[in-house]
Scaffold this motif. Structure first.
Motif, PDB file in Angstrom:
ATOM      1  N   SER A  31      69.071 -13.146  23.554  1.00 15.71           N
ATOM      2  CA  SER A  31      70.286 -12.822  24.304  1.00 15.71           C
ATOM      3  C   SER A  31      71.531 -13.401  23.620  1.00 15.71           C
ATOM      4  CB  SER A  31      70.177 -13.328  25.739  1.00 15.71           C
ATOM      5  OG  SER A  31      70.470 -14.693  25.784  1.00 15.71           O
ATOM      6  N   ASP A  33      76.099 -13.868  24.214  1.00 14.78           N
ATOM      7  CA  ASP A  33      77.235 -13.781  25.147  1.00 14.78           C
ATOM      8  C   ASP A  33      77.876 -12.398  25.035  1.00 14.78           C
ATOM      9  OD1 ASP A  33      76.838 -16.328  26.031  1.00 14.78           O
ATOM     10  OD2 ASP A  33      78.213 -17.239  24.580  1.00 14.78           O
ATOM     11  N   ALA A  34      77.950 -11.889  23.799  1.00 13.43           N
ATOM     12  CA  ALA A  34      78.533 -10.551  23.607  1.00 13.43           C
ATOM     13  C   ALA A  34      77.861  -9.859  22.435  1.00 13.43           C
ATOM     14  CB  ALA A  34      80.032 -10.658  23.348  1.00 13.43           C
ATOM     15  N   ARG A 215      76.447  -3.172  36.464  1.00 14.02           N
ATOM     16  CA  ARG A 215      76.705  -4.230  35.461  1.00 14.02           C
ATOM     17  C   ARG A 215      75.842  -4.027  34.234  1.00 14.02           C
ATOM     18  NH1 ARG A 215      79.234  -8.669  34.641  1.00 14.02           N
ATOM     19  NH2 ARG A 215      78.213  -9.125  32.688  1.00 14.02           N
ATOM     20  N   LEU A 217      73.458  -5.135  31.233  1.00  9.38           N
ATOM     21  CA  LEU A 217      72.525  -6.253  31.048  1.00  9.38           C
ATOM     22  C   LEU A 217      72.185  -6.476  29.571  1.00  9.38           C
ATOM     23  CD1 LEU A 217      69.959  -5.630  33.937  1.00  9.38           C
ATOM     24  CD2 LEU A 217      71.955  -7.125  33.936  1.00  9.38           C
ATOM     25  N   ALA A 228      72.703  -9.193  26.914  1.00  3.19           N
ATOM     26  CA  ALA A 228      74.080  -9.626  26.619  1.00  3.19           C
ATOM     27  C   ALA A 228      74.893  -9.601  27.898  1.00  3.19           C
ATOM     28  CB  ALA A 228      74.713  -8.707  25.579  1.00  3.19           C
ATOM     29  N   LYS A 229      75.801 -10.609  28.029  1.00  6.68           N
ATOM     30  CA  LYS A 229      76.691 -10.617  29.194  1.00  6.68           C
ATOM     31  C   LYS A 229      77.736  -9.528  29.038  1.00  6.68           C
ATOM     32  CE  LYS A 229      76.241 -15.578  29.797  1.00  6.68           C
ATOM     33  NZ  LYS A 229      76.606 -16.665  28.939  1.00  6.68           N
ATOM     34  N   LYS A 230      78.147  -9.298  27.801  1.00  6.42           N
ATOM     35  CA  LYS A 230      79.165  -8.280  27.544  1.00  6.42           C
ATOM     36  C   LYS A 230      78.739  -7.424  26.361  1.00  6.42           C
ATOM     37  CE  LYS A 230      82.929 -11.056  29.345  1.00  6.42           C
ATOM     38  NZ  LYS A 230      84.338 -11.402  29.241  1.00  6.42           N
ATOM     39  N   GLU A 354      80.788  -2.883  34.708  1.00  2.00           N
ATOM     40  CA  GLU A 354      81.179  -4.280  34.468  1.00  2.00           C
ATOM     41  C   GLU A 354      80.526  -4.810  33.191  1.00  2.00           C
ATOM     42  OE1 GLU A 354      80.543  -6.545  38.049  1.00  2.00           O
ATOM     43  OE2 GLU A 354      81.135  -8.374  36.963  1.00  2.00           O
ATOM     44  N   GLY A 355      81.327  -5.423  32.343  1.00  2.00           N
ATOM     45  CA  GLY A 355      80.793  -6.012  31.122  1.00  2.00           C
ATOM     46  C   GLY A 355      80.648  -5.034  29.964  1.00  2.00           C
ATOM     47  N   ASP A 384      88.638 -10.064  29.595  1.00  2.00           N
ATOM     48  CA  ASP A 384      88.350  -9.039  30.590  1.00  2.00           C
ATOM     49  C   ASP A 384      89.614  -8.318  31.068  1.00  2.00           C
ATOM     50  OD1 ASP A 384      86.251  -7.731  31.788  1.00  2.00           O
ATOM     51  OD2 ASP A 384      86.573  -8.707  33.707  1.00  2.00           O
TER      52      ASP A 384
END
Ligand SMILES: Cc1cc2nc3c(=O)[nH]c(=O)nc-3n(C[C@H](O)[C@H](O)[C@H](O)COP(=O)(O)OP(=O)(O)OC[C@H]3O[C@@H](n4cnc5c(N)ncnc54)[C@H](O)[C@@H]3O)c2cc1C
Length: 416
Positions: A31, A33-34, A215, A217, A228-230, A354-355, A384
């Motif tokens: 995983s 963060d982006a 969202r 994932l 990934a969060k984003k 989202e994201g 964001d």
């Protein structure tokens, strides 16, 4: 390794055997963060500015082929900021300013060459339109000079000034425009991003985007799922296909654009020249080949190659502007896939998911935008919210009617 005259000399002594690969070949982590999808100029620049400007280093760029295999390595390398409309002009000027400091910033020779970009005009009404554009630029402190016929002749004596159909009346010159070595931009940003800890994952196609409860994932890839969060999409000509994986339908069509290089000759074309009576642009590479191109092939395609009718069309325009090129041989031609938006301007924005963020719609002018696009996309992802420079490049403008139609051509991608 920092590049400098000293490192070149130091490497010369052991016979150039000490150079190291300039980026790692990491195995994807489970995983990040982006994640940026697309290892072209925009994706790599976005990753670099995410790390440099926003301190995010747990990030990856996922590229289906090798870095730079898309349009960033296929374009005709022209940079300029000679735009008219408020949404565009400050953005492209920011990009030009970033180009001006890029090589020092990323410690890489991208051959930024500000040798001037000249748009020819062939009628009084076209002169008035160019004068208006030049004045709008100057009001924002951007360089622009309206040249008459003799002014153009001094710079480019070999153009056909007396062409019966398209006599040249003058031109709008942006002296700070010019060209940049396109593939060096990909490699330079890649090296700079890698050195800040960004994972560059090549040969790893994104085959799905996992979304739950509105969202994002993460992404499904040929190497498995990566969370990934984003997720930022920077897939240029493949934007619609990749966005469709998240259920998004984009206001974009994909079209082929071709480019051509002639055999090498002595210096003939000092800067970039665009024909005002058609769609044709030409410059000369450092190796001496004339680099030129024209309009789209005119049909939707995801193939990185074009067809013969446009070859004839481009060469006819070349001959109309500069007949002497008819004596040259074309040594190479190729095609790239253009993400044509419905008003000719780009999209750098959040999406309804989202994201999930979108960077697309560059048409055939996205190379010059690479630094500012990465800068603004990184800001949009990290904070964001859009940066003020990309606040007009909204995805919903096609619904709200706040279009940025630089050419006044309407929703006709073939004309942008
Ligand atoms: C012939 C030609 C001439 C041009 N001339 C100019 C010019 O003179 N000046 C100018 O400003 N612009 C020019 N352009 C436009 C410019 O090149 C593009 O707008 C710009 O390069 C697009 O951004 P990019 O570099 O990120 O695209 P790309 O380099 O195409 O990057 C997108 C990447 O996404 C990857 N990708 C796609 N799908 C997936 C997937 N499912 N999974 C993972 N990765 C994926 C692709 O492989 C590709 O590497 C020209 C383009 C062409 C083709």
């Amino acid at each position: 390794m920092r590049y400098s005259i000293f490192s070149i000399l130091a490497q010369a002594l052991p016979g150039q055997k000490g150079w190291k690969p300039v980026w790692r070949e990491p195995t994807p982590k489970p995983s990040y963060d982006a994640i940026i999808v697309g290892g072209g100029g925009h994706g790599l620049a976005s990753a670099y500015y995410l790390a440099k400007n926003h301190g995010l280093t747990n990030i990856a760029v996922v590229e289906k082929s090798y870095l730079g295999s898309g349009n960033v390595g296929r374009n005709t390398t022209i940079i300029r900021s000679n735009y008219l409309l408020p949404g565009n002009t400050p953005f492209y000027e920011h990009s030009l300013k970033l180009w001006e400091g890029l090589e020092q910033d990323i410690n890489y020779n991208a051959m930024v060459s500000q040798r001037g970009c000249l748009n020819l005009y062939h009628s009084d009404s076209q002169r008035d339109a160019y004068a208006r554009r030049g004045n709008a630029m100057r009001l924002l402190g951007i360089d622009a000079e309206l040249l008459d016929r003799e002014g153009v002749r001094k710079l480019y004596p070999t153009l056909d000034f007396d062409n019966a159909r398209f006599p040249i009346h003058g031109g709008l010159l942006q002296p700070r425009g010019g060209s940049v070595r396109h593939d060096a931009v990909a490699w330079g940003y890649a090296r700079a991003a890698d050195s800040r800890g960004v994972d560059l994952i090549q040969n790893c196609e994104v085959t799905g985007i996992r979304v739950e409860g509105g969202r994002v994932l993460g992404v499904e890839t040929q190497k498995g799922f990566i969370a990934a969060k984003k997720v930022g999409l920077a897939c240029a000509g493949n934007s619609s296909r990749v966005a469709a994986m998240a259920g998004l339908k984009l206001p974009i069509e994909s079209h082929v654009l071709q480019a051509f290089v002639s055999e090498s000759i002595k210096p003939l074309v000092p800067g970039v020249v665009t024909f005002g009576a058609g769609h044709f642009y030409i410059s000369q590479s450092n190796k001496g080949g004339l680099v030129f191109g024209g309009g789209l092939d005119g049909y939707n395609s995801y193939a990185q190659r074009g067809n013969l009718p446009i070859v004839e069309d481009v060469v006819e325009e070349a001959m109309a502007m500069m007949p002497m090129v008819g004596r040259l041989r074309v040594v190479r031609s190729w095609g790239g896939i253009m993400d044509m938006s419905m008003d000719g301007s780009p999209i750098i924005d959040k999406t309804p998911i989202e994201g999930l963020y979108l960077n697309a719609g560059w048409c055939y002018g996205g190379f010059k935008a690479t630094p500012a696009s990465g800068w603004c996309f990184a800001h949009t992802i990290a904070r964001d919210e859009p940066h003020k420079l990309n606040s007009a490049f909204r995805l919903d403008r096609f619904r709200t009617g706040r279009l940025i139609d630089e050419k006044g051509a309407g929703a006709q991608p073939n004309l942008h």
